[in-house]
Design an enzyme around this catalytic site. Structure first.
Site, short mmCIF file in Angstrom:
data_model
loop_
_atom_site.label_atom_id
_atom_site.label_comp_id
_atom_site.label_asym_id
_atom_site.label_seq_id
_atom_site.Cartn_x
_atom_site.Cartn_y
_atom_site.Cartn_z
N ASP A 11 7.61 1.69 -1.03
CA ASP A 11 7.69 0.30 -0.65
C ASP A 11 8.58 -0.40 -1.68
O ASP A 11 8.28 -0.37 -2.86
CB ASP A 11 6.27 -0.30 -0.65
CG ASP A 11 6.21 -1.69 -0.05
OD1 ASP A 11 7.26 -2.37 0.00
OD2 ASP A 11 5.11 -2.12 0.34
N HIS A 13 9.52 -3.69 -1.61
CA HIS A 13 9.40 -5.15 -1.62
C HIS A 13 9.01 -5.67 -3.00
O HIS A 13 7.88 -5.52 -3.44
CB HIS A 13 8.34 -5.59 -0.59
CG HIS A 13 8.79 -5.34 0.80
ND1 HIS A 13 8.42 -4.23 1.50
CD2 HIS A 13 9.59 -6.06 1.62
CE1 HIS A 13 8.98 -4.27 2.71
NE2 HIS A 13 9.70 -5.37 2.81
#
Lengths: 137, 454
Positions: A11, A13
């Protein structure tokens, strides 16, 4: 107090992760931020290395559950982590689900505090209360 | 055989590549239709070129998407590559492509160009006879770019900094520079056969509160690295910041400085274009508002005098847009451009001066690094925080710089970290903001400032 934080799994983000670091910093914690794309082993290794009091894992892409299932098993392999406060927050499912379902599930995986789509300051306030209570008892 | 050619042979002998015929590809590029070259369209400069985003795994769906775009009056077709190819995992891409072909479900978030191969893809590219822009996000794009050019794709987006700092945590930056050097050389060599192959940098970066000075410096450096290798057509780009004034100032400064720095390395003969990205941040979930935001972007692109605009769709907040939504936004953008005539020329001298000074100071610090080549100077500058991209996930990035919006929505630097922002400029930036707040309030402001639509 020392906090290890980061985003779990594949991930990338990073925005919330950066804001979590700034906020923890402002509240006086000593922060070790592992950033995005972090595997569970790396979190636990870092907690051992730094002697962290708190592990704050975040996730946004919804895939956290795949990683969280292994938390208890993995943590039990580390001898010094029994008192580590385990926190997870962010967007904790793919699609939508109620906090009533998600929170007990993640607590069962080994987390003390679970913040599904909870605002950053509310989450950190709750963490502070939790620590205060724990120290009092 | 030259070292470059030796390297090319090794890269193209990859097991996932169906025998690559250098001589045939060269012949194809030499005789390729001028319409396929975006550099040809830039040179004609009839209007701002409109390019959407988009990529599907199967040939059939990609073909259908292109058909939709052509009917919507697109100027440049996109080809977005899937994420496995971006990580050079051609085996997974191949498997997912087969699954996508066999079922009705798309198992990839883009077109796996290497697996489709250049012979197949070229049929599509030459069928539509429109310039195609390759969009990918790959640090090691050597095989991908060879396949793209052989397919008739003469517009290559990306660069060692802009395709790394926003997209990766730990891909080695020095390797990225060397792999992109190869890409530049291949593009430069093919450019000699027909019209120039255009290289385009990716200005939006993390699309989150990136101050104009950082964007411009990175654009200039990727441009210089590209021109150094012999590229003759380059596009610098940036995305809507959230402040109309800041966008216009940025447009003036980036144009002026790109020309100046290109001339400083004796590459003044290269064509430099300006590309503007419609809003790249978080979109409103209200689709009507999203459409207003997109339309606003088009107006600003006109005021900036962009050579090309890259569009977004009203469906942005809710996932990957459909081909219908993509085609609609192209048609709407073309319509808006058609009715925008005789725009006023706006100049903000003070802002321009401040921004110019900031860019010059950072560029000077990069050039003053003692390393022997430009890419090593840039590498060191990122490593020591002279260049710092807010919200980059990459471990090499310092993340010391902090930015917020002022009352007029301009992005301002309130903590400069190691970035050599001159004192006078830093004081100016800070004077526009309320700095009496505590950190928690500033963090709340940043969360608010990431969007512009509140």
């Amino acid at each position: 107090m020392k906090v290890v934080t980061g985003v779990v799994g594949n991930d990338i983000h990073v925005v919330a992760n950066r804001l979590i670091e700034l906020s923890l910093d402002a509240r006086g914690y000593e922060v070790f931020n592992l950033g995005v794309n972090t595997y569970l082993e790396e979190f636990f290794d870092a907690a051992v290395e730094t002697g962290a009091d708190i592990l704050l894992i975040s996730s946004l892409n919804g895939e956290a559950e795949g990683w969280a299932r292994e938390v208890k098993l993995l943590k039990s392999k580390y001898k010094t982590l029994d008192d580590l406060v385990m926190v997870i927050g962010g967007n904790l499912v793919v699609g939508t689900a109620d906090a009533d379902v998600i929170v007990p599930k993640y607590k069962n995986y080994g987390f003390d505090l679970v913040f599904h789509q909870v605002d950053l300051n509310t989450g950190l306030d709750t963490l502070e209360e939790f620590i205060k209570e724990r120290q009092a008892s | 055989m030259s070292l470059l050619q030796e390297e090319r042979e090794i890269i193209l002998s990859n097991e996932h590549v169906d025998n690559f015929d250098f001589a045939e590809v060269e012949e194809f590029v030499k005789n390729a239709n001028k319409e396929l070259f975006i550099s040809h369209h830039f040179a004609q400069k009839k209007k701002m070129l409109v390019q959407p985003r988009g990529g599907f795994p199967t040939y059939k769906k990609q073909f259908a998407l292109n058909e939709f775009f052509v009917n919507a009056n697109v100027d440049v077709l996109p080809l977005t590559i899937d994420s496995n190819t971006r990580l050079n995992d051609y085996a997974t891409a191949k498997k997912m492509l087969r699954l996508s072909e066999e079922s009705e479900v798309d198992m990839l978030n883009g077109y796996p160009l290497v697996n489709h191969g250049y012979r197949t893809t070229r049929k599509m590219v030459t069928h539509f006879n429109k310039p195609v822009s390759l969009r990918h996000g790959t640090p090691d794009a050597r095989l991908l770019i060879e396949t793209a050019i052989a397919s008739g794709i003469f517009e290559i987006e990306g660069g060692p900094i802009t395709y790394l700092l926003p997209y990766s945590k730990n891909f080695p930056l020095d390797k990225a520079f060397l792999y992109w050097k190869y890409v530049e050389k291949v593009c430069a060599n093919y450019s000699k056969l027909n019209l120039p192959i255009n290289r385009e940098s990716f200005g939006p970066l993390t699309a989150t509160l990136v101050p104009p000075a950082i964007t411009i410096v990175i654009q200039l450096l990727e441009m210089l690295l590209s021109l150094e290798e012999g590229v003759k057509s380059f596009s610098v780009s940036f995305s809507q910041t959230g402040s109309m004034n800041q966008d216009i100032v940025m447009g003036h400064v980036i144009r002026k400085m790109a020309k100046k720095y290109a001339e400083s390395i004796n590459c003044g003969d290269a064509t430099i274009n300006l590309v503007y990205h419609q809003w790249m941040g978080a979109f409103p979930t209200n689709k009507d508002f999203a459409e207003q935001l997109i339309n606003m972007s088009t107006v600003i692109a006109s005021m900036v005098g962009a050579d090309k605009i890259i569009t977004k769709t009203r469906e942005e907040a809710s996932g990957i847009p459909t081909k219908e939504a993509n085609a609609k936004t192209v048609a709407n953008t073309q319509y808006t451009l058609g009715i925008l005539n005789g725009l006023p020329n706006i100049v903000d001298e003070e802002e321009e001066e401040i921004l110019t000074l900031e860019v010059e100071a950072i560029m000077e610090a990069v050039f003053n690094d003692p390393a022997d080549t430009l890419w090593r100077k840039v590498f060191n500058s990122i490593k020591n925080g002279t260049i710092d991209v807010p919200f980059s996930p990459h471990i090499i990035n310092h993340n010391e710089m902090i930015t917020i919006r002022d009352a007029n929505k301009n992005i301002r630097i309130i903590k400069r970290g190691n970035v050599p922002i001159p004192d006078r400029c830093f004081e100016y930036e800070k004077s526009k903001c309320d700095l009496t707040k505590d950190t928690t309030s500033i963090v709340n402001d940043i969360i608010h400032d990431i969007g512009i639509m509140q």
